[in-house]
Motif scaffolding. Structure first.
Motif, PDB file in Angstrom:
ATOM      1  N   UNK A  35       0.854  -1.179   0.000  1.00 24.34           N
ATOM      2  CA  UNK A  35       0.000   0.000   0.000  1.00 24.34           C
ATOM      3  C   UNK A  35       0.893   1.233   0.000  1.00 24.34           C
ATOM      4  N   UNK A  42      -5.737   9.042   1.493  1.00 28.35           N
ATOM      5  CA  UNK A  42      -6.009   7.690   2.000  1.00 28.35           C
ATOM      6  C   UNK A  42      -4.992   6.678   1.488  1.00 28.35           C
ATOM      7  N   UNK A  43      -4.922   5.566   2.168  1.00 27.84           N
ATOM      8  CA  UNK A  43      -4.066   4.482   1.693  1.00 27.84           C
ATOM      9  C   UNK A  43      -4.534   4.007   0.318  1.00 27.84           C
ATOM     10  N   UNK A  90       3.524   0.871   2.841  1.00 22.48           N
ATOM     11  CA  UNK A  90       3.120  -0.099   3.854  1.00 22.48           C
ATOM     12  C   UNK A  90       2.965  -1.483   3.243  1.00 22.48           C
ATOM     13  N   UNK A 104      -0.425  -5.232   9.156  1.00 20.20           N
ATOM     14  CA  UNK A 104       0.449  -4.262   8.517  1.00 20.20           C
ATOM     15  C   UNK A 104       1.790  -4.139   9.236  1.00 20.20           C
ATOM     16  N   UNK A 105       2.816  -3.828   8.455  1.00 27.53           N
ATOM     17  CA  UNK A 105       4.094  -3.445   9.017  1.00 27.53           C
ATOM     18  C   UNK A 105       4.069  -1.976   9.416  1.00 27.53           C
ATOM     19  N   UNK A 106       5.197  -1.501   9.935  1.00 24.57           N
ATOM     20  CA  UNK A 106       5.297  -0.121  10.387  1.00 24.57           C
ATOM     21  C   UNK A 106       5.468   0.847   9.223  1.00 24.57           C
TER      22      UNK A 106
ATOM     23  N   UNK B  34     -15.734  -3.760   8.092  1.00 26.16           N
ATOM     24  CA  UNK B  34     -14.449  -3.889   8.782  1.00 26.16           C
ATOM     25  C   UNK B  34     -14.071  -2.549   9.412  1.00 26.16           C
ATOM     26  N   UNK B  36     -10.604  -0.626  11.008  1.00 19.64           N
ATOM     27  CA  UNK B  36      -9.175  -0.554  11.261  1.00 19.64           C
ATOM     28  C   UNK B  36      -8.886   0.789  11.919  1.00 19.64           C
ATOM     29  N   UNK B  38      -5.396   3.595  12.644  1.00 23.49           N
ATOM     30  CA  UNK B  38      -4.014   3.906  12.354  1.00 23.49           C
ATOM     31  C   UNK B  38      -3.536   4.973  13.319  1.00 23.49           C
ATOM     32  N   UNK B  41       2.023   7.534  12.483  1.00 25.59           N
ATOM     33  CA  UNK B  41       3.322   6.987  12.070  1.00 25.59           C
ATOM     34  C   UNK B  41       3.415   5.474  12.205  1.00 25.59           C
ATOM     35  N   UNK B  42       2.264   4.809  12.320  1.00 29.66           N
ATOM     36  CA  UNK B  42       2.271   3.350  12.355  1.00 29.66           C
ATOM     37  C   UNK B  42       1.409   2.802  11.227  1.00 29.66           C
ATOM     38  N   UNK B  43       1.520   1.505  10.960  1.00 24.05           N
ATOM     39  CA  UNK B  43       0.632   0.882   9.996  1.00 24.05           C
ATOM     40  C   UNK B  43      -0.751   0.684  10.583  1.00 24.05           C
ATOM     41  N   UNK B  44      -1.775   0.566   9.746  1.00 17.64           N
ATOM     42  CA  UNK B  44      -3.128   0.315  10.246  1.00 17.64           C
ATOM     43  C   UNK B  44      -3.205  -0.982  11.042  1.00 17.64           C
ATOM     44  N   UNK B  46      -5.983  -3.890  12.483  1.00 16.90           N
ATOM     45  CA  UNK B  46      -7.327  -4.459  12.434  1.00 16.90           C
ATOM     46  C   UNK B  46      -7.978  -4.364  13.815  1.00 16.90           C
ATOM     47  N   UNK B  87     -10.881   3.764  10.490  1.00 10.69           N
ATOM     48  CA  UNK B  87     -11.399   3.533   9.152  1.00 10.69           C
ATOM     49  C   UNK B  87     -12.514   2.488   9.189  1.00 10.69           C
ATOM     50  N   UNK B  98      -8.978  -4.141   0.287  1.00 10.98           N
ATOM     51  CA  UNK B  98      -9.522  -3.153   1.205  1.00 10.98           C
ATOM     52  C   UNK B  98      -9.282  -1.757   0.670  1.00 10.98           C
ATOM     53  N   UNK B 100      -9.378   2.036   1.652  1.00 12.78           N
ATOM     54  CA  UNK B 100      -9.415   2.924   2.803  1.00 12.78           C
ATOM     55  C   UNK B 100      -9.870   4.311   2.376  1.00 12.78           C
ATOM     56  N   UNK B 101     -10.794   4.889   3.136  1.00  7.26           N
ATOM     57  CA  UNK B 101     -11.201   6.275   2.918  1.00  7.26           C
ATOM     58  C   UNK B 101     -10.395   7.187   3.824  1.00  7.26           C
TER      59      UNK B 101
END
Lengths: 113, 110
Positions: A35, A42-43, A90, A104-106, B34, B36, B38, B41-44, B46, B87, B98, B100-101
């Motif tokens: 991503x 947005x992602x 990501x 997800x990773x960081x 779903x 999620x 975030x 500075x981190x990944x989303x 679940x 999200x 997925x 994401x908005x």
């Protein structure tokens, strides 16, 4: 700790450089994803791999080249990028491509000068 | 996949329940909801998902209306660490794509 590790965490590169982002998952999952998250956007899904096979390419420019040598590793090879490609990249994994729970990773923060 | 609508931001007092709404009026019968989040500075991450029935796990509860056109994510006792973008995503069971908005920015304040 999500079980998905991305390296490097930060990368600065010039437009003529070639670099790679690496993702490794220790969860035994079969699907992996890239991503992109640009500032204040947005992602965006870039690529999906399921059992090492690419199943989704979301119209990503060819200067981004993914590689999935096995179900645990995913790479994103970068070459001749543009400044607008600067973003957080990501990686994620899931048990299968048919499952919505992604891990997800960081992320790898990329800056293109 | 159906489109979702979420408020851009919400505030919540620490220790109180945070109720995050999501509208998905065009949801199809085979689409799941779903959630999620975030953290900066981190990944989303679940949180939870559901189809028709209400769901609860160690993180949150998901309340889906009977007509399935909207849902609410409930964090029962919000802490400062729950400050994040949340999200709401609607997708089929094969939800690998997925989308994401913009999500809802939840600010938990002491």
């Amino acid at each position: 700790e999500t079980g998905v590790t991305q390296t490097p965490r930060h990368l600065v590169m010039g437009m003529t450089n070639k670099k790679s982002l690496k993702c490794e998952q220790h969860l035994g999952h079969n699907a992996m994803y890239w991503y992109k998250q640009s500032a204040k956007k947005p992602l965006e899904l870039m690529f999906v791999y399921n059992f090492k096979e690419q199943t989704e390419n979301n119209s990503v420019p060819s200067r981004f080249s993914p590689e999935c040598p096995n179900s645990s590793h995913l790479f994103l090879h970068l070459h001749t990028l543009q400044p607008e490609d600067s973003a957080l990249y990501l990686c994620a994994s899931s048990q299968d491509a048919g499952v919505g729970e992604l891990f997800f990773g960081e992320g790898s923060r990329l800056t293109v000068l | 996949d159906a489109k979702t609508t979420q408020p851009p931001s919400m505030d919540c007092a620490e220790g109180r329940a945070a109720n995050l709404p999501c509208n998905h009026s065009t949801i199809s019968g085979n689409e799941y909801v779903y959630w999620y989040r975030q953290i900066h500075s981190q990944g989303p991450q679940y949180i939870i998902h559901g189809l028709k029935n209400n769901e609860t796990n160690e993180m949150a509860s998901l309340i889906i209306t009977e007509d399935r056109k909207s849902s609410t994510l409930i964090l029962p006792h919000a802490t400062l660490r729950d400050t994040a973008v949340y999200y709401c995503i609607v997708t089929t069971e094969y939800g690998n794509k997925l989308v994401f908005g913009a999500g809802t920015i939840l600010r938990v304040k002491s």
